[in-house]
Motif scaffolding. Structure first.
Motif, PDB file in Angstrom:
ATOM      1  N   MET A  81      -3.182  -5.876   5.129  1.00 11.24           N
ATOM      2  CA  MET A  81      -3.403  -4.627   6.107  1.00 11.24           C
ATOM      3  C   MET A  81      -4.370  -5.052   7.270  1.00 11.24           C
ATOM      4  N   SER A 141       1.816  -0.317  -3.075  1.00 11.66           N
ATOM      5  CA  SER A 141       3.261  -0.010  -2.258  1.00 11.66           C
ATOM      6  C   SER A 141       3.938  -1.389  -2.097  1.00 11.66           C
ATOM      7  N   ARG A 337       6.599   8.704  -1.452  1.00 13.86           N
ATOM      8  CA  ARG A 337       5.057   8.034  -1.407  1.00 13.86           C
ATOM      9  C   ARG A 337       5.074   7.023  -0.968  1.00 13.86           C
ATOM     10  N   SER A 341       4.008   4.024   4.428  1.00 12.20           N
ATOM     11  CA  SER A 341       3.571   2.998   5.346  1.00 12.20           C
ATOM     12  C   SER A 341       4.680   2.584   6.311  1.00 12.20           C
ATOM     13  N   LYS A 352      -4.492   2.303  11.451  1.00 11.37           N
ATOM     14  CA  LYS A 352      -4.961   2.766  10.096  1.00 11.37           C
ATOM     15  C   LYS A 352      -6.379   2.759   9.878  1.00 11.37           C
ATOM     16  N   PHE A 385      -3.147  10.268   3.979  1.00 17.02           N
ATOM     17  CA  PHE A 385      -2.207  10.243   2.451  1.00 17.02           C
ATOM     18  C   PHE A 385      -3.261   9.253   1.939  1.00 17.02           C
ATOM     19  N   HIS A 387      -4.967   7.906  -2.154  1.00 14.04           N
ATOM     20  CA  HIS A 387      -5.231   7.832  -3.692  1.00 14.04           C
ATOM     21  C   HIS A 387      -6.478   8.831  -3.900  1.00 14.04           C
ATOM     22  N   HIS A 394      -5.822   7.004   3.127  1.00  9.36           N
ATOM     23  CA  HIS A 394      -5.513   6.398   4.407  1.00  9.36           C
ATOM     24  C   HIS A 394      -5.511   7.294   5.447  1.00  9.36           C
ATOM     25  N   ASN A 396      -4.239   7.276   8.310  1.00  4.34           N
ATOM     26  CA  ASN A 396      -3.535   6.940   9.586  1.00  4.34           C
ATOM     27  C   ASN A 396      -3.326   7.746  10.536  1.00  4.34           C
ATOM     28  N   GLU A 433      -9.922  -0.093   0.144  1.00  3.29           N
ATOM     29  CA  GLU A 433      -9.099  -1.011  -0.797  1.00  3.29           C
ATOM     30  C   GLU A 433      -8.413  -2.212  -0.245  1.00  3.29           C
ATOM     31  N   HIS A 434      -8.434  -2.148   1.219  1.00  2.72           N
ATOM     32  CA  HIS A 434      -7.425  -3.156   2.136  1.00  2.72           C
ATOM     33  C   HIS A 434      -8.623  -4.477   2.544  1.00  2.72           C
TER      34      HIS A 434
HETATM   35  C1  MLT Z   1      -0.517   2.470   0.497  1.00  2.40           C
HETATM   36  O1  MLT Z   1      -1.297   2.931  -0.477  1.00  2.40           O
HETATM   37  O2  MLT Z   1       0.583   2.918   0.737  1.00  2.40           O
HETATM   38  C2  MLT Z   1      -0.988   1.517   1.406  1.00  2.40           C
HETATM   39  O3  MLT Z   1      -2.365   0.836   0.874  1.00  2.40           O
HETATM   40  C3  MLT Z   1      -1.592   2.364   2.472  1.00  2.40           C
HETATM   41  C4  MLT Z   1      -1.482   2.096   4.192  1.00  2.40           C
HETATM   42  O4  MLT Z   1      -0.469   1.308   4.628  1.00  2.40           O
HETATM   43  O5  MLT Z   1      -2.238   2.596   4.989  1.00  2.40           O
END
Ligand code: MLT
Ligand code: ZN
Length: 476
Positions: A81, A141, A337, A341, A352, A385, A387, A394, A396, A433-434
């Motif tokens: 990402m 995802s 869920r 993205s 993001k 959205f 975790h 996120h 976004n 996490e990215h």
């Molecule tokens: C997710 O958890 O779906 C991705 O890490 C989030 C994203 O695309 O920003």
């Protein structure tokens, strides 16, 4: 056209001698898919993609690159990402893909370990574990494309961090090809191994800047006997966190995922992704996906889920909820869920912000970040959205309706700065996490400068003195 910096004479012939015709792509149309990231933020250039068939071949190629000082971009499923796996634009770098390292070397049901090569997708690794009654408790995802090597290189988090931690918490051992082409075989499967510096954790999260992970030993857990999933309509992030607290109190050890979504994010999914359905009728600004699992037979998880939700409804925390009654319903709820993205990408340009704050600060963070972004750009559409059970949001932002997508993306720095300013006030992190990749090295300077960044640079200089491993990524 960027300047082309040809590889040394005979370089590609020497590579071909190691990996054969099948392992070397030079035709522009075959190379093209390796040059652009999933988000289409970066379009690099390279004359060659090398696809070694095993660790020995990969090490021999890296030795060749070290001799000729040819910069290497390691690549797995290319799902970064943050542009962490694409080459730069001047054609000076070579891509080394792990996608042919496909062996599952061992699965031990007593040790509960999976020894697996870097090119296996996370999905295939999960399936290999499931076939033997085990669970690899990591889920993201992009798991259908993301490969184990990349997942570990970026220390992926995902949906089950609330219970099992991040990728680094599942790694017992690693095999790594170092920047000089030597192989470090650290494929130990020991739960206790207190023998000096923990080298494997250096490579996890280094995003390929210190070496290329070629295989790993991962921890497994028993497969659950019961799974219960619910989608809950809630009025606010405060209510979502209140619900999280209740699940923690009722059975924290069974809580497998706790994911926040907005009504807007779900509407994007329903609009753009075929075969999606909203099972909850009541419309609220936020929704929570709760997943509980247990290995205890007849633990009555569904009943627990139902009771916790009933009580939360009585107390006005939850407006409405649906509990999945079948595997198909569970998958349908998860699809809402997992496709967030992709749906945002189809809706238009999106920026993001993969950030984390202490869980208790999530409601205030969401409110203040949304206000700050609206003040910066009226009409911008916040789609927070993710975790929230582990504090990772996120945050976004979707382009305002009718605005030019390219113009919107060009405001990316200002938008990210605006969100990060709020993240900082809540003692959070600008990358949960990215990772850092190519998108955020300048932020690393700002957020981790001083002794921390100096130490990181010393580690890089010690392990990769010629600087050939994934240059321009992570470190500013
Ligand atoms: C997710 O958890 O779906 C991705 O890490 C989030 C994203 O695309 O920003
Ligand atoms: Zn995520």
């Amino acid at each position: 056209m960027p300047d082309r910096q040809p590889f040394p004479p005979d370089f590609l012939d020497s590579v071909r001698a190691i990996v054969g015709e099948r392992g070397l792509l030079t035709d522009p149309s075959s190379v093209a898919p390796y040059l652009e990231d999933w988000r289409r933020l970066y379009k690099g250039s390279s004359q060659a993609v090398i696809r070694p068939a095993n660790t020995a071949e990969l090490a021999a190629v890296v030795r060749l690159c070290a001799q000729s000082r040819t910069p290497i971009v390691p690549q797995g499923g290319n799902t970064s990402m943050v542009g962490g796996a694409v080459p730069n634009e001047d054609s000076s770098e070579v891509v080394i893909s792990t996608s042919r390292l496909l062996r599952i070397r061992d699965l031990d049901e007593v040790d509960m370990t999976l020894t697996i090569e870097a090119g296996v997708t996370l999905k295939a690794a999960q399936m290999a574990a499931a076939e033997r009654g085990c669970l690899l408790p990591l889920s993201i995802s992009s798991e259908g494309s993301a490969q184990i090597g990349g997942v570990l290189a970026v220390n992926a988090g995902g949906n089950n961090t609330v219970r099992y931690g991040n990728a680094r918490d599942l790694v017992l051992g690693l095999e790594v090809v170092l920047p000089d082409g030597s192989i470090w075989n650290g494929l130990r499967r020991l739960r206790k191994d207190n023998t000096g510096y923990c080298l494997r954790q250096l490579f996890v999260g280094a995003e390929g800047t210190l070496g290329i992970i070629t295989a790993a030993v991962l921890k497994l857990v028993p497969q659950p006997k019961e799974v219960a999933v619910a989608l809950c309509a809630v009025g606010s992030p405060e209510a979502a966190i209140g619900l999280f607290k209740r699940f923690q109190m009722s059975d924290a050890s069974s809580l497998n995922a706790f994911e926040l979504m907005t009504g807007l994010g779900i509407r994007f999914v329903l609009k753009h992704i075929p075969d999606t359905l909203m099972p909850v009728e009541t419309q609220t600004p936020y929704y929570v996906l709760v997943e509980m699992t247990t290995t205890r037979p007849e633990a009555g998880l569904r009943l627990l889920l139902e009771k916790t939700l009933e009580q939360a409804m009585e107390d006005g925390i939850v407006a409405d909820a649906v509990i999945a009654e079948s595997d198909a319903q569970r998958a349908a709820i998860w699809k809402l869920r997992e496709e967030h993205s992709e749906a945002q990408k189809r809706e238009g340009a999106s920026i993001k912000n993969d950030v984390s704050v202490p869980i208790s600060k999530i409601p205030a963070f969401i409110q203040e970040a949304a206000q700050a972004c609206e003040a910066l750009m009226p009409g911008i559409r916040a789609v927070p959205f993710g975790h929230i059970g582990d504090g990772n949001i996120h945050f976004n932002l979707e382009q305002p309706v009718d605005c030019d997508g390219a113009w919107f993306l060009a405001q990316g720095e200002a938008v990210m700065d605006t969100v990060n300013e709020v993240v900082r006030r809540f003692d959070g992190s600008f990358s949960a996490e990215h990772g850092i990749g190519r998108l955020k090295p300048h932020m690393l300077e700002e957020w981790r400068g001083g002794a921390e960044l100096a130490l990181m640079k010393q580690i890089k200089a010690a392990i990769d003195p010629a600087g050939i491993m994934n240059p321009g990524k992570v470190l500013p």
